[in-house]
Design a protein around this motif. Structure first.
Motif, PDB file in Angstrom:
ATOM      1  N   VAL A 120       0.821  -0.950   0.114  1.00  0.00           N
ATOM      2  CA  VAL A 120      -0.166  -0.066  -0.259  1.00  0.00           C
ATOM      3  C   VAL A 120       0.765   1.375  -0.038  1.00  0.00           C
ATOM      4  O   VAL A 120       0.545   2.138  -0.176  1.00  0.00           O
ATOM      5  CB  VAL A 120      -1.560  -0.013   1.086  1.00  0.00           C
ATOM      6  N   ARG A 121       2.058   1.404   0.471  1.00  0.00           N
ATOM      7  CA  ARG A 121       2.737   2.657   0.403  1.00  0.00           C
ATOM      8  C   ARG A 121       2.919   3.370  -0.947  1.00  0.00           C
ATOM      9  O   ARG A 121       3.620   3.790  -0.944  1.00  0.00           O
ATOM     10  CB  ARG A 121       4.143   1.700   1.473  1.00  0.00           C
ATOM     11  N   TYR A 122       3.634   1.813  -2.118  1.00  0.00           N
ATOM     12  CA  TYR A 122       3.804   2.168  -3.087  1.00  0.00           C
ATOM     13  C   TYR A 122       2.111   2.299  -3.714  1.00  0.00           C
ATOM     14  O   TYR A 122       2.437   3.903  -4.497  1.00  0.00           O
ATOM     15  CB  TYR A 122       4.401   0.679  -3.830  1.00  0.00           C
ATOM     16  N   PHE A 123       1.454   2.631  -2.695  1.00  0.00           N
ATOM     17  CA  PHE A 123      -0.140   3.004  -4.074  1.00  0.00           C
ATOM     18  C   PHE A 123      -0.513   4.013  -3.929  1.00  0.00           C
ATOM     19  O   PHE A 123      -0.375   5.225  -3.778  1.00  0.00           O
ATOM     20  CB  PHE A 123      -0.771   1.524  -3.540  1.00  0.00           C
ATOM     21  N   ILE A 124       0.375   4.433  -1.811  1.00  0.00           N
ATOM     22  CA  ILE A 124       0.087   5.997  -2.109  1.00  0.00           C
ATOM     23  C   ILE A 124       1.164   6.819  -2.162  1.00  0.00           C
ATOM     24  O   ILE A 124       0.659   7.938  -2.820  1.00  0.00           O
ATOM     25  CB  ILE A 124       0.220   5.503  -0.388  1.00  0.00           C
ATOM     26  N   GLU A 125       2.030   6.425  -2.708  1.00  0.00           N
ATOM     27  CA  GLU A 125       2.723   7.186  -3.928  1.00  0.00           C
ATOM     28  C   GLU A 125       2.714   7.228  -4.794  1.00  0.00           C
ATOM     29  O   GLU A 125       2.623   8.585  -5.362  1.00  0.00           O
ATOM     30  CB  GLU A 125       4.420   6.108  -3.748  1.00  0.00           C
ATOM     31  N   GLY A 126       2.033   6.111  -5.203  1.00  0.00           N
ATOM     32  CA  GLY A 126       1.603   6.821  -6.565  1.00  0.00           C
ATOM     33  C   GLY A 126      -0.391   7.442  -6.523  1.00  0.00           C
ATOM     34  O   GLY A 126      -0.388   8.568  -7.651  1.00  0.00           O
ATOM     35  N   LEU A 127      -1.214   7.548  -5.841  1.00  0.00           N
ATOM     36  CA  LEU A 127      -1.758   8.497  -5.396  1.00  0.00           C
ATOM     37  C   LEU A 127      -1.304   9.423  -5.047  1.00  0.00           C
ATOM     38  O   LEU A 127      -2.700  10.656  -5.696  1.00  0.00           O
ATOM     39  CB  LEU A 127      -2.477   7.321  -4.241  1.00  0.00           C
ATOM     40  N   ALA A 128      -0.273   9.848  -5.097  1.00  0.00           N
ATOM     41  CA  ALA A 128       0.320  11.264  -4.176  1.00  0.00           C
ATOM     42  C   ALA A 128       0.413  12.386  -5.803  1.00  0.00           C
ATOM     43  O   ALA A 128       0.041  13.753  -5.950  1.00  0.00           O
ATOM     44  CB  ALA A 128       1.704  11.278  -4.112  1.00  0.00           C
ATOM     45  N   SER A 129       0.337  11.817  -7.792  1.00  0.00           N
ATOM     46  CA  SER A 129       0.956  12.057  -8.456  1.00  0.00           C
ATOM     47  C   SER A 129      -0.636  12.982  -8.290  1.00  0.00           C
ATOM     48  O   SER A 129      -0.881  13.329  -9.704  1.00  0.00           O
ATOM     49  CB  SER A 129       1.252  11.125  -9.173  1.00  0.00           C
ATOM     50  N   ARG A 130      -1.822  12.394  -8.653  1.00  0.00           N
ATOM     51  CA  ARG A 130      -3.107  12.636  -8.968  1.00  0.00           C
ATOM     52  C   ARG A 130      -4.029  12.922  -7.238  1.00  0.00           C
ATOM     53  O   ARG A 130      -5.248  13.067  -7.529  1.00  0.00           O
ATOM     54  CB  ARG A 130      -3.922  11.426  -9.405  1.00  0.00           C
ATOM     55  N   ARG A 131      -2.976  13.651  -6.512  1.00  0.00           N
ATOM     56  CA  ARG A 131      -4.412  14.047  -5.447  1.00  0.00           C
ATOM     57  C   ARG A 131      -4.564  15.583  -5.257  1.00  0.00           C
ATOM     58  O   ARG A 131      -5.756  15.499  -5.030  1.00  0.00           O
ATOM     59  CB  ARG A 131      -2.737  14.530  -4.277  1.00  0.00           C
ATOM     60  N   SER A 141      -1.051   3.979   7.751  1.00  0.00           N
ATOM     61  CA  SER A 141      -0.868   5.341   6.762  1.00  0.00           C
ATOM     62  C   SER A 141      -2.185   6.187   6.223  1.00  0.00           C
ATOM     63  O   SER A 141      -1.382   7.085   5.463  1.00  0.00           O
ATOM     64  CB  SER A 141      -2.548   3.991   6.163  1.00  0.00           C
ATOM     65  N   SER A 142      -2.345   6.806   7.837  1.00  0.00           N
ATOM     66  CA  SER A 142      -3.265   8.013   7.175  1.00  0.00           C
ATOM     67  C   SER A 142      -1.687   9.827   7.680  1.00  0.00           C
ATOM     68  O   SER A 142      -1.907  10.657   6.820  1.00  0.00           O
ATOM     69  CB  SER A 142      -3.271   8.253   8.723  1.00  0.00           C
ATOM     70  N   ALA A 143      -0.531   8.755   8.389  1.00  0.00           N
ATOM     71  CA  ALA A 143       0.585   9.856   8.006  1.00  0.00           C
ATOM     72  C   ALA A 143       1.185  10.248   6.508  1.00  0.00           C
ATOM     73  O   ALA A 143       1.491  10.485   6.588  1.00  0.00           O
ATOM     74  CB  ALA A 143       1.856   9.731   8.889  1.00  0.00           C
ATOM     75  N   LEU A 144       1.358   8.687   5.742  1.00  0.00           N
ATOM     76  CA  LEU A 144       1.548   8.643   4.840  1.00  0.00           C
ATOM     77  C   LEU A 144       0.615   9.199   3.504  1.00  0.00           C
ATOM     78  O   LEU A 144       1.403  10.549   3.004  1.00  0.00           O
ATOM     79  CB  LEU A 144       1.841   7.161   4.107  1.00  0.00           C
ATOM     80  N   LEU A 145      -0.703   9.713   3.963  1.00  0.00           N
ATOM     81  CA  LEU A 145      -1.832   9.893   3.174  1.00  0.00           C
ATOM     82  C   LEU A 145      -1.107  11.978   3.270  1.00  0.00           C
ATOM     83  O   LEU A 145      -1.589  12.118   2.689  1.00  0.00           O
ATOM     84  CB  LEU A 145      -3.123   9.479   3.154  1.00  0.00           C
ATOM     85  N   ALA A 180      -6.086  14.787   1.700  1.00  0.00           N
ATOM     86  CA  ALA A 180      -6.323  14.689   2.626  1.00  0.00           C
ATOM     87  C   ALA A 180      -7.024  13.803   3.282  1.00  0.00           C
ATOM     88  O   ALA A 180      -7.473  13.035   2.343  1.00  0.00           O
ATOM     89  CB  ALA A 180      -8.326  15.733   2.240  1.00  0.00           C
ATOM     90  N   VAL A 181      -7.193  13.334   4.363  1.00  0.00           N
ATOM     91  CA  VAL A 181      -7.623  12.346   5.041  1.00  0.00           C
ATOM     92  C   VAL A 181      -8.627  12.737   6.464  1.00  0.00           C
ATOM     93  O   VAL A 181      -8.874  13.361   7.039  1.00  0.00           O
ATOM     94  CB  VAL A 181      -6.729  11.536   6.574  1.00  0.00           C
ATOM     95  N   LEU A 182     -10.068  11.679   5.358  1.00  0.00           N
ATOM     96  CA  LEU A 182     -11.446  12.387   5.605  1.00  0.00           C
ATOM     97  C   LEU A 182     -11.883  10.943   7.118  1.00  0.00           C
ATOM     98  O   LEU A 182     -11.801   9.980   6.602  1.00  0.00           O
ATOM     99  CB  LEU A 182     -12.487  11.772   4.596  1.00  0.00           C
ATOM    100  N   ASP A 183     -12.564  11.363   7.378  1.00  0.00           N
ATOM    101  CA  ASP A 183     -13.436  10.338   8.479  1.00  0.00           C
ATOM    102  C   ASP A 183     -14.282   9.714   8.069  1.00  0.00           C
ATOM    103  O   ASP A 183     -15.777   9.861   6.923  1.00  0.00           O
ATOM    104  CB  ASP A 183     -14.774  11.364   9.932  1.00  0.00           C
ATOM    105  N   LEU A 184     -14.730   8.973   8.260  1.00  0.00           N
ATOM    106  CA  LEU A 184     -15.267   7.142   7.010  1.00  0.00           C
ATOM    107  C   LEU A 184     -16.785   7.700   7.723  1.00  0.00           C
ATOM    108  O   LEU A 184     -18.100   7.520   7.143  1.00  0.00           O
ATOM    109  CB  LEU A 184     -15.033   5.897   7.658  1.00  0.00           C
TER     110      LEU A 184
END
Length: 207
Positions: free
Chosen positions: A37-48, A61-65, A71-75
């Motif tokens: 998932v760390r790699y997924f977050i890296e890729g997600l950053a390019s389309r934030r 994961s919240s810290a990485l995001l 933005a980290v949202l409340d479910l």
């Protein structure tokens, strides 16, 4: 770095990159926990700038995001979400999973349940014919650790307390060794019914 670790790393990167194509513009993305998932977050950053934000399954994961500018949202404020992306510790031929190596299994299961689509990203080394080679994590309320452990022994497992680990929910983890899980949905239901169990790291009952 060894050849095997390099190959595993490449597999994780490829799986994470493949999951990015399921991300829709202007949507909220559920994000799991773990090395892939760390790699997924890296890729997600390019389309934030193209997504509304993310719902995270762990503080890690919240810290990485947040570090990636997402933005980290409340479910509770989001309702159903279109997509949840997470890894797994094992996956059988019927796509039933063991998760929880990172001790985030309960929140992972909650976010997965809230998502219309769950995309699991794994490298080939996580595929098994029968679940159980990886110890099965069970999150327990601390006062019930020994009680639950005795029940797990009766089910044929060898529970080991993951000493020193406290989940984001303030609970403890028992890792159950020596299981050969031929009926994952049945065992998931049985363990979940044990008093003191918060959640079990079997993801088998989701359709």
């Amino acid at each position: 770095m060894s050849t095997s670790s390099t190959s595993a790393d490449a597999g994780k990167r490829a799986a994470a990159a493949a999951a990015l194509r399921f991300v829709e513009d202007d949507s909220i993305v559920g994000v799991g926990t773990g090395s892939t998932v760390r790699y997924f977050i890296e890729g997600l950053a390019s389309r934030r700038g193209r997504i509304e934000g993310a719902v995270s399954s762990s503080e890690q994961s919240s810290a990485l995001l947040r570090a990636a500018g997402i933005a980290v949202l409340d479910l509770n404020a989001c309702g159903p979400i279109p997509l949840y992306v997470d890894g797994a510790d094992e996956c059988d031929p019927w796509k039933r999973l063991i998760k929880g190596g990172g001790a985030a299994l309960t929140r992972e299961k909650i976010v997965a349940e809230a998502a219309r689509r769950f995309v699991c990203i794994i490298d080939p080394g996580k595929r098994v014919d029968v679940l159980g080679r990886f110890p099965l994590p069970v999150e327990v309320i601390p006062m019930a650790r020994s009680l639950v452990a005795r029940k797990l022994v009766q089910l044929g497992g060898q529970p080991v307390w993951r000493d020193g680990v406290v989940t984001d929910n303030g609970n403890w983890i028992l890792d159950v060794h020596n299981l050969r899980i031929t009926d994952p949905p049945g065992l998931e239901s049985e363990i979940n019914q044990l008093p003191g169990v918060v959640s079990v790291g079997l993801f088998a009952r989701r359709p």
